[in-house]
Design a protein around this motif. Sequence first.
Motif, PDB file in Angstrom:
ATOM      1  N   LYS A 113       1.235  -1.240   0.101  1.00 49.31           N
ATOM      2  CA  LYS A 113      -0.101   0.581  -0.109  1.00 49.31           C
ATOM      3  C   LYS A 113       0.861   1.074   0.114  1.00 49.31           C
ATOM      4  CE  LYS A 113      -3.571   2.512   2.161  1.00 49.31           C
ATOM      5  NZ  LYS A 113      -4.301   2.592   3.971  1.00 49.31           N
ATOM      6  N   ASP A 114       1.622   1.007   1.091  1.00 48.78           N
ATOM      7  CA  ASP A 114       2.536   2.555   1.164  1.00 48.78           C
ATOM      8  C   ASP A 114       3.811   2.588   0.123  1.00 48.78           C
ATOM      9  OD1 ASP A 114       2.066   3.386   3.642  1.00 48.78           O
ATOM     10  OD2 ASP A 114       3.722   1.835   4.400  1.00 48.78           O
ATOM     11  N   ILE A 115       3.629   1.600  -0.958  1.00 50.14           N
ATOM     12  CA  ILE A 115       4.860   1.877  -2.035  1.00 50.14           C
ATOM     13  C   ILE A 115       4.085   2.087  -3.381  1.00 50.14           C
ATOM     14  CG2 ILE A 115       5.937   0.242  -4.149  1.00 50.14           C
ATOM     15  CD1 ILE A 115       6.647  -1.748  -1.457  1.00 50.14           C
ATOM     16  N   SER A 116       3.136   1.836  -3.064  1.00 49.09           N
ATOM     17  CA  SER A 116       1.438   1.820  -4.788  1.00 49.09           C
ATOM     18  C   SER A 116       1.770   3.759  -4.246  1.00 49.09           C
ATOM     19  CB  SER A 116       1.023   1.271  -4.394  1.00 49.09           C
ATOM     20  OG  SER A 116       0.629  -0.269  -4.197  1.00 49.09           O
ATOM     21  N   GLU A 117       1.686   4.372  -3.700  1.00 46.05           N
ATOM     22  CA  GLU A 117       1.299   5.512  -2.900  1.00 46.05           C
ATOM     23  C   GLU A 117       2.291   6.240  -3.688  1.00 46.05           C
ATOM     24  OE1 GLU A 117       0.233   6.209   1.570  1.00 46.05           O
ATOM     25  OE2 GLU A 117      -1.056   4.965   0.837  1.00 46.05           O
ATOM     26  N   LYS A 118       4.001   5.341  -3.713  1.00 51.45           N
ATOM     27  CA  LYS A 118       4.418   6.782  -3.838  1.00 51.45           C
ATOM     28  C   LYS A 118       4.700   7.686  -5.358  1.00 51.45           C
ATOM     29  CE  LYS A 118       7.738   3.513  -5.930  1.00 51.45           C
ATOM     30  NZ  LYS A 118       6.893   2.963  -6.766  1.00 51.45           N
ATOM     31  N   THR A 119       3.765   6.264  -6.210  1.00 55.41           N
ATOM     32  CA  THR A 119       4.216   7.709  -7.873  1.00 55.41           C
ATOM     33  C   THR A 119       3.037   8.453  -7.447  1.00 55.41           C
ATOM     34  OG1 THR A 119       2.582   5.931  -8.264  1.00 55.41           O
ATOM     35  CG2 THR A 119       4.971   5.726  -8.492  1.00 55.41           C
ATOM     36  N   ALA A 352       0.010  -6.900  -8.820  1.00 56.47           N
ATOM     37  CA  ALA A 352      -0.869  -6.982  -7.421  1.00 56.47           C
ATOM     38  C   ALA A 352      -1.737  -7.834  -7.023  1.00 56.47           C
ATOM     39  CB  ALA A 352      -1.176  -5.187  -7.353  1.00 56.47           C
ATOM     40  N   PHE A 353      -1.723  -8.450  -6.008  1.00 60.93           N
ATOM     41  CA  PHE A 353      -2.482  -9.758  -5.016  1.00 60.93           C
ATOM     42  C   PHE A 353      -4.124  -9.048  -4.856  1.00 60.93           C
ATOM     43  CE2 PHE A 353       1.636 -11.221  -5.793  1.00 60.93           C
ATOM     44  CZ  PHE A 353       1.332 -12.584  -6.101  1.00 60.93           C
ATOM     45  N   ARG A 354      -5.253 -10.073  -4.928  1.00 54.23           N
ATOM     46  CA  ARG A 354      -6.959  -9.087  -4.130  1.00 54.23           C
ATOM     47  C   ARG A 354      -6.443  -8.884  -2.644  1.00 54.23           C
ATOM     48  NH1 ARG A 354     -11.403 -13.004  -5.613  1.00 54.23           N
ATOM     49  NH2 ARG A 354     -10.473 -14.041  -4.207  1.00 54.23           N
ATOM     50  N   ASP A 355      -5.642  -9.716  -2.261  1.00 55.05           N
ATOM     51  CA  ASP A 355      -5.659  -9.881  -1.050  1.00 55.05           C
ATOM     52  C   ASP A 355      -4.516  -8.558  -0.215  1.00 55.05           C
ATOM     53  OD1 ASP A 355      -3.014  -9.822  -1.115  1.00 55.05           O
ATOM     54  OD2 ASP A 355      -3.020 -12.257   0.595  1.00 55.05           O
ATOM     55  N   GLY A 356      -3.952  -8.036  -1.159  1.00 54.16           N
ATOM     56  CA  GLY A 356      -3.389  -6.615  -0.608  1.00 54.16           C
ATOM     57  C   GLY A 356      -2.048  -6.462  -0.955  1.00 54.16           C
ATOM     58  N   THR A 357      -1.603  -7.744  -0.645  1.00 56.22           N
ATOM     59  CA  THR A 357       0.018  -8.336  -0.812  1.00 56.22           C
ATOM     60  C   THR A 357       0.519  -7.820  -2.462  1.00 56.22           C
ATOM     61  OG1 THR A 357      -0.402 -10.447  -1.379  1.00 56.22           O
ATOM     62  CG2 THR A 357      -0.480  -9.369   1.664  1.00 56.22           C
ATOM     63  N   GLY A 358       1.799  -7.550  -3.016  1.00 55.33           N
ATOM     64  CA  GLY A 358       2.825  -7.627  -4.162  1.00 55.33           C
ATOM     65  C   GLY A 358       3.414  -8.161  -4.128  1.00 55.33           C
ATOM     66  N   LEU A 359       3.990  -8.130  -5.546  1.00 56.33           N
ATOM     67  CA  LEU A 359       5.869  -8.908  -5.909  1.00 56.33           C
ATOM     68  C   LEU A 359       6.334  -8.336  -6.988  1.00 56.33           C
ATOM     69  CD1 LEU A 359       7.128 -11.231  -5.412  1.00 56.33           C
ATOM     70  CD2 LEU A 359       5.483 -12.299  -7.665  1.00 56.33           C
ATOM     71  N   LYS A 360       7.725  -8.005  -7.105  1.00 56.65           N
ATOM     72  CA  LYS A 360       8.463  -7.555  -8.144  1.00 56.65           C
ATOM     73  C   LYS A 360       9.225  -8.275  -8.243  1.00 56.65           C
ATOM     74  CE  LYS A 360      11.121  -4.303  -7.195  1.00 56.65           C
ATOM     75  NZ  LYS A 360      10.863  -2.933  -6.491  1.00 56.65           N
ATOM     76  N   PHE A 361       9.556  -8.084  -9.083  1.00 59.74           N
ATOM     77  CA  PHE A 361      11.214  -9.322  -9.810  1.00 59.74           C
ATOM     78  C   PHE A 361      11.313  -8.965 -11.270  1.00 59.74           C
ATOM     79  CE2 PHE A 361       7.843 -12.606 -10.295  1.00 59.74           C
ATOM     80  CZ  PHE A 361       8.007 -12.924 -11.251  1.00 59.74           C
ATOM     81  N   THR A 362      12.620  -8.916 -11.470  1.00 59.48           N
ATOM     82  CA  THR A 362      12.705  -8.543 -12.843  1.00 59.48           C
ATOM     83  C   THR A 362      12.029  -9.906 -13.878  1.00 59.48           C
ATOM     84  OG1 THR A 362      15.286  -7.993 -12.094  1.00 59.48           O
ATOM     85  CG2 THR A 362      15.276  -8.799 -14.774  1.00 59.48           C
ATOM     86  N   THR A 363      12.116  -9.023 -15.059  1.00 61.97           N
ATOM     87  CA  THR A 363      11.561  -9.954 -15.837  1.00 61.97           C
ATOM     88  C   THR A 363      11.601  -9.964 -17.321  1.00 61.97           C
ATOM     89  OG1 THR A 363       9.200  -8.156 -16.279  1.00 61.97           O
ATOM     90  CG2 THR A 363       8.904  -9.900 -14.982  1.00 61.97           C
ATOM     91  N   SER A 364      12.957  -8.786 -18.007  1.00 63.20           N
ATOM     92  CA  SER A 364      13.261  -8.453 -19.442  1.00 63.20           C
ATOM     93  C   SER A 364      14.130  -7.903 -19.015  1.00 63.20           C
ATOM     94  CB  SER A 364      12.216  -8.437 -19.792  1.00 63.20           C
ATOM     95  OG  SER A 364      11.953  -6.158 -19.530  1.00 63.20           O
ATOM     96  N   LYS A 365      15.382  -7.561 -20.453  1.00 64.27           N
ATOM     97  CA  LYS A 365      15.928  -7.062 -20.134  1.00 64.27           C
ATOM     98  C   LYS A 365      15.526  -5.728 -21.257  1.00 64.27           C
ATOM     99  CE  LYS A 365      19.878  -9.303 -20.303  1.00 64.27           C
ATOM    100  NZ  LYS A 365      21.511 -10.800 -20.900  1.00 64.27           N
ATOM    101  N   TYR A 366      15.677  -4.532 -21.447  1.00 69.56           N
ATOM    102  CA  TYR A 366      15.016  -3.285 -22.392  1.00 69.56           C
ATOM    103  C   TYR A 366      16.722  -2.550 -23.408  1.00 69.56           C
ATOM    104  CZ  TYR A 366      17.570   0.282 -19.437  1.00 69.56           C
ATOM    105  OH  TYR A 366      18.059   1.809 -19.366  1.00 69.56           O
ATOM    106  N   TYR A 367      16.193  -2.449 -24.712  1.00 64.54           N
ATOM    107  CA  TYR A 367      17.164  -1.706 -25.184  1.00 64.54           C
ATOM    108  C   TYR A 367      16.894  -0.736 -26.340  1.00 64.54           C
ATOM    109  CZ  TYR A 367      18.446  -7.091 -25.007  1.00 64.54           C
ATOM    110  OH  TYR A 367      18.141  -8.567 -24.797  1.00 64.54           O
ATOM    111  N   THR A 368      17.747  -0.211 -27.080  1.00 64.94           N
ATOM    112  CA  THR A 368      18.521   1.159 -26.851  1.00 64.94           C
ATOM    113  C   THR A 368      17.597   0.100 -28.560  1.00 64.94           C
ATOM    114  OG1 THR A 368      19.930   1.703 -28.284  1.00 64.94           O
ATOM    115  CG2 THR A 368      19.944   1.971 -26.060  1.00 64.94           C
TER     116      THR A 368
END
Length: 420
Positions: A113-119, A352-368
């Motif tokens: 919840k706190d992290i989501s508010e930051k943006t 974001a999960f329905r119970d209000g928890t969350g998960l984050k990890f690396t999923t891809s590389k970016y290229y110019t």
Amino acid sequence: MNMDRDRETDINFDFLRGVIMGAAGCILVLLSALTIAQYAGKINVAAGLKWDENGMSKEAVEIKDKAEILSSYINRFYLNDIDYGKMGDIIYKAMVSGLDDKYAAYYTKDEYKDISEKTKGEFCGIGAYISQGKNDNSLKVAGVVKGGPAEKAGIKKGDIIVEVDGENIQGKDSSYAVSKMKGKKGTNVSILVMRKGNKKPITFNIKREVIHDNTVSYKMLDNNIGYISVSAFETVTKKQFKSAVDCLEKKNEKGLIIDLRDNGGGLLDTALDMLDQILPKKLVVYTKDKNGVAEEYYTKDDKEIKIPIVILVNGNSASASEVFCGALRDYGKAKLLGTKTFGKGIVQSSFAFRDGTGLKFTTSKYYTPKGINIHGTGFEPDIKVKSNGKMTALKESGYKVDNQINVALDYLTIALKSKR
């Protein structure tokens, strides 16, 4: 913090999650989430997740089976009552920490919840910009909000945060540390920092306030050269950057300096929107996941700024800042000036999960646009200039600027004269 911000380039995906029951159930749910995250944005995750051993490795199945055995022993023989909520959070965090991904994290309901508010650009915190060390994961103060609680208390750029309210947060995910610093307006938070030149740590007791995140500042320097400083790529930054660009254009700017020093990144969508203010419709970045599946991102219209541009960068310019720099340099729209950038060429996805928890990890590389990935290497500037910390007053405007801005001004002034 203020800029109590998670410093990763985030692409957000929401999906439903059921209520967790028991330790084994907790593990099954999270393993399912990890499987689906490999295809984030490619699968209809809103339909929910189901356990399927067919797509799992032998090792993953063994973990699931062992968890069920442990759960059975605990349920049968453990003397005291079991707090399944606490058990579940510990299991989730342990699983994610085993990914060998320093940007990965599992967030409890309150943390997410706190992290989501930051943006959103306004929250209760102490008003300090945080960057995470490239090699040691240390949490360093990259800057403070002018007039904010951190500045008033005496926290300075370069301070390394060691503890928050007595909890050692060294090596912790920056988003977690940020969530600990935030809280209700008027409440106090204790911050322990190490400062260069001090042998002993310093403790600050700071009262939290509503922080209005002004991520963009601008002014017209000498020779009609505009200057825009961007401290982070947040939701509010889009509108603030557009206002700065429009205002300087009305003042008949001839050249532009964009200052991304100590800007550790933020939202990819914001970087794309800002590039849309400068570039005509073009490919500006693309990502590739573990299966080589690419996703391309384009600017939306033909609006274009046709003046020479210099972007100021340093070792804390990372992630979305590097996306921004890479696109403009690949198309010959800007020169980079300063020191080598951080080198974060990967993308994290948050779930974001329905119970209000969350998960984050690396999923891809970016290229110019030219296919360059700078993860671990960074961008070498076109014009290498180290900061000497000295400020001098400009002749026309009277603004005090540092040596790197001075060099950028000289470069743009010469470039403008050569076009006449």
